[in-house]
Structure formats: C-alpha cells, structure tokens
Design a protein around this motif. Structure first.
Motif: not given
Length: 124
Positions: A25-32, A98-102
């Motif tokens: 929940s919260g910010r856009t999940f699909s970008s992570y 969740a991470d954008k650039t793992p």
C-alpha cells in the motif's frame, strides 16, 4: 512510502506446499522490483527470489530453484511466492521487499522497503 504486509506462513510437513502473499500500500507498487528473503534462527538473512516490476524477469537462489515460484499482480498491488516440496531447511521468517534498483543478485541485501515477516516452519 510503501507499506508491505506478508501473509500465508504457517506449519507444514516436509514435502508440502505454502503460498506466501505480500500486499503493498502507499506509493506506486508497479514501479518496484519485488523480492523474497528469509532468515533462519542464528543465521543471516538470505536472498530467495526476485521479480522485476513488469513481471517478466525472475531470479532464484540455487537452494529454491525448481521448487519456489515468484509472481506478482500489479493490479492487486501484490506479490506471491509459491513454495513446493518444502524441506525442514526452508524453515525461516520470510520477508518481502521492494526496491527500484535492487542489487540482490550480487548479494547486496538492502531494500527501499521491507515487510514485517511471516514465519514458515517445515517439520520433518
């Protein structure tokens, strides 16, 4: 902020199956990119599996390859881990992340966000 909540853990006999869920929940999940990790008592946290944010790329630790399957449903803000042929050595607290650039594939076990964990116990 992204809040992650895991569910689906429990007690299962060796050879059995469990399906873990991670709801965001919260910010856009699909970008992570999403990942699953686990930590057994007395051991360090270890990487288990990851899936890219479009859902096309997956990667697994050798110890679970062929037994675990990671997936996601961006419309439901959820990620999943189907665990089959469970072994006693799979017993651990399982965390989603969740991470954008793992950099999980090269052993950098940090993430922008972590869930609180769910216990998986496999009896012999």
């Amino acid at each position: 902020q992204v809040q992650l909540v895991e569910s689906g853990g429990g007690l299962v006999q060796a050879g059995g199956s469990l399906r873990l869920s991670c709801t965001a929940s919260g910010r856009t999940f699909s970008s992570y990119d999403m990942g699953w990790f686990r930590q057994a008592p007395g051991k360090e946290r270890e990487f288990v599996a990851t899936i890219s944010w479009p859902g096309r790329g997956t990667y697994y630790a050798d110890s679970v390859k062929g037994r675990f399957t990671i997936s996601r449903d961006n419309a439901k803000n959820s990620a999943y881990q189907q665990m089959n042929s469970l072994k006693p050595e799979d017993t651990a607290v399982y965390y989603c992340a969740a991470d954008k650039t793992p950099r999980w594939r090269i052993g950098v076990l940090r993430a922008d966000y972590w869930g609180q964990g769910t216990q998986v116990t496999v009896s012999s």
